[in-house]
Design a protein around this motif. Structure first.
Motif, PDB file in Angstrom:
ATOM      1  N   ARG A   1      48.008  34.562  35.278  1.00 56.94           N
ATOM      2  CA  ARG A   1      46.742  34.219  34.620  1.00 56.94           C
ATOM      3  C   ARG A   1      46.770  32.786  34.092  1.00 56.94           C
ATOM      4  NH1 ARG A   1      44.907  38.858  30.672  1.00 56.94           N
ATOM      5  NH2 ARG A   1      42.894  37.902  30.977  1.00 56.94           N
ATOM      6  N   GLN A   2      47.869  32.387  33.479  1.00 53.34           N
ATOM      7  CA  GLN A   2      47.973  31.015  32.975  1.00 53.34           C
ATOM      8  C   GLN A   2      47.919  30.019  34.133  1.00 53.34           C
ATOM      9  OE1 GLN A   2      51.468  30.679  30.507  1.00 53.34           O
ATOM     10  NE2 GLN A   2      50.517  31.788  28.810  1.00 53.34           N
ATOM     11  N   LEU A   3      48.644  30.298  35.192  1.00 53.23           N
ATOM     12  CA  LEU A   3      48.630  29.394  36.347  1.00 53.23           C
ATOM     13  C   LEU A   3      47.220  29.279  36.925  1.00 53.23           C
ATOM     14  CD1 LEU A   3      51.979  30.375  38.060  1.00 53.23           C
ATOM     15  CD2 LEU A   3      51.461  28.220  36.900  1.00 53.23           C
ATOM     16  N   GLU A   4      46.531  30.403  37.025  1.00 57.01           N
ATOM     17  CA  GLU A   4      45.161  30.371  37.553  1.00 57.01           C
ATOM     18  C   GLU A   4      44.223  29.606  36.613  1.00 57.01           C
ATOM     19  OE1 GLU A   4      42.140  30.810  40.257  1.00 57.01           O
ATOM     20  OE2 GLU A   4      44.288  31.088  40.509  1.00 57.01           O
ATOM     21  N   PHE A   5      44.418  29.782  35.313  1.00 55.39           N
ATOM     22  CA  PHE A   5      43.622  29.038  34.336  1.00 55.39           C
ATOM     23  C   PHE A   5      43.797  27.539  34.551  1.00 55.39           C
ATOM     24  CE2 PHE A   5      43.572  26.619  30.372  1.00 55.39           C
ATOM     25  CZ  PHE A   5      42.302  26.884  29.899  1.00 55.39           C
ATOM     26  N   PHE A   6      45.047  27.082  34.669  1.00 56.69           N
ATOM     27  CA  PHE A   6      45.297  25.647  34.838  1.00 56.69           C
ATOM     28  C   PHE A   6      44.844  25.162  36.209  1.00 56.69           C
ATOM     29  CE2 PHE A   6      48.319  26.455  31.313  1.00 56.69           C
ATOM     30  CZ  PHE A   6      47.768  25.563  30.410  1.00 56.69           C
ATOM     31  N   ARG A   7      45.003  25.976  37.248  1.00 55.68           N
ATOM     32  CA  ARG A   7      44.526  25.590  38.585  1.00 55.68           C
ATOM     33  C   ARG A   7      43.019  25.351  38.544  1.00 55.68           C
ATOM     34  NH1 ARG A   7      46.972  26.752  43.091  1.00 55.68           N
ATOM     35  NH2 ARG A   7      47.958  28.633  42.307  1.00 55.68           N
TER      36      ARG A   7
ATOM     37  N   GLU B   1      43.542  37.096  44.645  1.00 52.89           N
ATOM     38  CA  GLU B   1      42.884  36.316  43.593  1.00 52.89           C
ATOM     39  C   GLU B   1      43.134  36.976  42.236  1.00 52.89           C
ATOM     40  OE1 GLU B   1      38.486  34.671  42.423  1.00 52.89           O
ATOM     41  OE2 GLU B   1      38.981  35.020  44.522  1.00 52.89           O
ATOM     42  N   VAL B   2      43.406  36.150  41.266  1.00 54.56           N
ATOM     43  CA  VAL B   2      43.689  36.628  39.913  1.00 54.56           C
ATOM     44  C   VAL B   2      42.379  36.711  39.147  1.00 54.56           C
ATOM     45  CG1 VAL B   2      44.903  36.103  37.768  1.00 54.56           C
ATOM     46  CG2 VAL B   2      45.971  35.552  39.962  1.00 54.56           C
ATOM     47  N   PHE B   3      42.125  37.885  38.526  1.00 56.31           N
ATOM     48  CA  PHE B   3      40.927  38.023  37.697  1.00 56.31           C
ATOM     49  C   PHE B   3      41.138  37.242  36.416  1.00 56.31           C
ATOM     50  CE2 PHE B   3      38.762  40.074  34.120  1.00 56.31           C
ATOM     51  CZ  PHE B   3      37.457  39.842  34.511  1.00 56.31           C
ATOM     52  N   LEU B   4      40.186  36.384  36.096  1.00 50.96           N
ATOM     53  CA  LEU B   4      40.296  35.549  34.908  1.00 50.96           C
ATOM     54  C   LEU B   4      38.927  35.483  34.237  1.00 50.96           C
ATOM     55  CD1 LEU B   4      42.625  33.864  33.695  1.00 50.96           C
ATOM     56  CD2 LEU B   4      41.668  31.905  34.858  1.00 50.96           C
ATOM     57  N   PRO B   5      38.768  36.171  33.099  1.00 51.06           N
ATOM     58  CA  PRO B   5      37.468  36.097  32.410  1.00 51.06           C
ATOM     59  C   PRO B   5      37.189  34.672  31.939  1.00 51.06           C
ATOM     60  CG  PRO B   5      39.074  37.355  31.118  1.00 51.06           C
ATOM     61  CD  PRO B   5      39.742  36.972  32.403  1.00 51.06           C
ATOM     62  N   ASP B   6      35.925  34.330  31.820  1.00 53.39           N
ATOM     63  CA  ASP B   6      35.534  32.986  31.384  1.00 53.39           C
ATOM     64  C   ASP B   6      36.077  32.653  29.999  1.00 53.39           C
ATOM     65  OD1 ASP B   6      34.179  32.521  33.733  1.00 53.39           O
ATOM     66  OD2 ASP B   6      32.239  33.153  32.926  1.00 53.39           O
ATOM     67  N   SER B   7      36.265  33.678  29.180  1.00 57.20           N
ATOM     68  CA  SER B   7      36.722  33.454  27.808  1.00 57.20           C
ATOM     69  C   SER B   7      38.252  33.320  27.708  1.00 57.20           C
ATOM     70  CB  SER B   7      36.267  34.604  26.920  1.00 57.20           C
ATOM     71  OG  SER B   7      36.851  35.816  27.377  1.00 57.20           O
ATOM     72  N   TYR B   8      38.966  33.467  28.821  1.00 59.12           N
ATOM     73  CA  TYR B   8      40.433  33.444  28.770  1.00 59.12           C
ATOM     74  C   TYR B   8      40.969  32.082  28.345  1.00 59.12           C
ATOM     75  CZ  TYR B   8      45.298  33.381  30.159  1.00 59.12           C
ATOM     76  OH  TYR B   8      46.657  33.251  30.149  1.00 59.12           O
ATOM     77  N   ARG B   9      41.945  32.094  27.465  1.00 60.00           N
ATOM     78  CA  ARG B   9      42.708  30.911  27.066  1.00 60.00           C
ATOM     79  C   ARG B   9      44.174  31.311  27.021  1.00 60.00           C
ATOM     80  NH1 ARG B   9      39.008  28.995  28.591  1.00 60.00           N
ATOM     81  NH2 ARG B   9      37.352  27.890  27.587  1.00 60.00           N
ATOM     82  N   PRO B  10      45.070  30.504  27.554  1.00 58.22           N
ATOM     83  CA  PRO B  10      46.503  30.835  27.516  1.00 58.22           C
ATOM     84  C   PRO B  10      46.963  31.044  26.072  1.00 58.22           C
ATOM     85  CG  PRO B  10      46.116  28.941  28.933  1.00 58.22           C
ATOM     86  CD  PRO B  10      44.821  29.226  28.214  1.00 58.22           C
ATOM     87  N   ALA B  11      47.818  32.039  25.881  1.00 54.59           N
ATOM     88  CA  ALA B  11      48.308  32.349  24.545  1.00 54.59           C
ATOM     89  C   ALA B  11      49.831  32.346  24.532  1.00 54.59           C
ATOM     90  CB  ALA B  11      47.784  33.710  24.101  1.00 54.59           C
TER      91      ALA B  11
END
Length: 140
Positions: free
Chosen positions: A23-29, A4-14
Motif C-alpha cells: 500500500r505504501q509503495l502504491e501510494f508513492f508510485r 493492482e493494490v486497492f488504495l482508498p483516496d484517504s490513505y496516508r502511509p502510517a
C-alpha cells in the motif's frame, strides 16, 4: 504482472504499518506519477506559450521585460525537467524494491520525509552530513 493494490483516496502511509508494504509503495508510485504528469502538462503549456508569444514589441523596456520573463520561465522548466528525471529514478527504485531506503546507510527514510519529498534518496541525517561536507569543501 502484479495485481493492482486497492488504495482508498484517504490513505496516508502510517508509522504503525510495515515499512514499504504494497500500500505504501502504491501510494508513492501514484504520487510520483501525478507529480510527473503535472510537470509534463506545465511543460507543454510553456512550449505552446513560447511559440505563440513571439511578437514584435517596439518598446525596448517592454521587450527586455518579456525576454527576462521568458528566460525565467525556461530556467523553471529546466529545473522541472531535472525533477522529472528524479521522479523516473524514484519509480525505478520502487520497481527494484529500493525505494524508501537511504542510499548512504541503507536505513529506512522517515515516512514524513518521503511524503514531503518522494524523490529523496537520503535520510535526514545522511542529507545533513552531505550538506555539511559540501559546505566544508565549498569554503576552501
Amino acid at each position: 504482472m502484479k495485481a493492482e493494490v486497492f488504495l482508498p483516496d484517504s490513505y496516508r502511509p502510517a508509522e504503525d504499518e510495515p515499512f514499504m508494504n504494497e500500500r505504501q509503495l502504491e501510494f508513492f508510485r501514484r504520487e510520483l506519477l501525478r507529480q510527473k504528469q503535472d510537470l509534463l502538462s506545465e511543460s507543454k503549456n510553456t512550449i505552446a506559450g513560447l511559440q505563440d508569444g513571439t511578437r514584435n514589441i517596439p518598446d525596448i523596456a517592454d521587450r527586455a521585460s518579456e525576454e527576462t520573463d521568458r528566460a525565467l520561465e525556461l530556467r523553471i522548466r529546466d529545473r522541472q525537467r531535472k525533477l522529472v528525471a528524479k521522479i523516473d529514478a524514484a519509480l525505478r527504485r520502487i520497481d527494484e524494491g529500493e525505494f524508501g531506503y537511504c542510499q548512504d546507510t541503507g536505513e529506512p527514510i522517515s515516512l514524513k520525509r518521503l511524503v514531503a519529498r518522494p524523490t529523496t534518496t537520503l535520510s535526514l541525517e545522511a542529507q545533513e552530513r552531505h550538506e555539511r561536507r559540501e559546505k566544508v569543501h565549498r569554503d576552501d
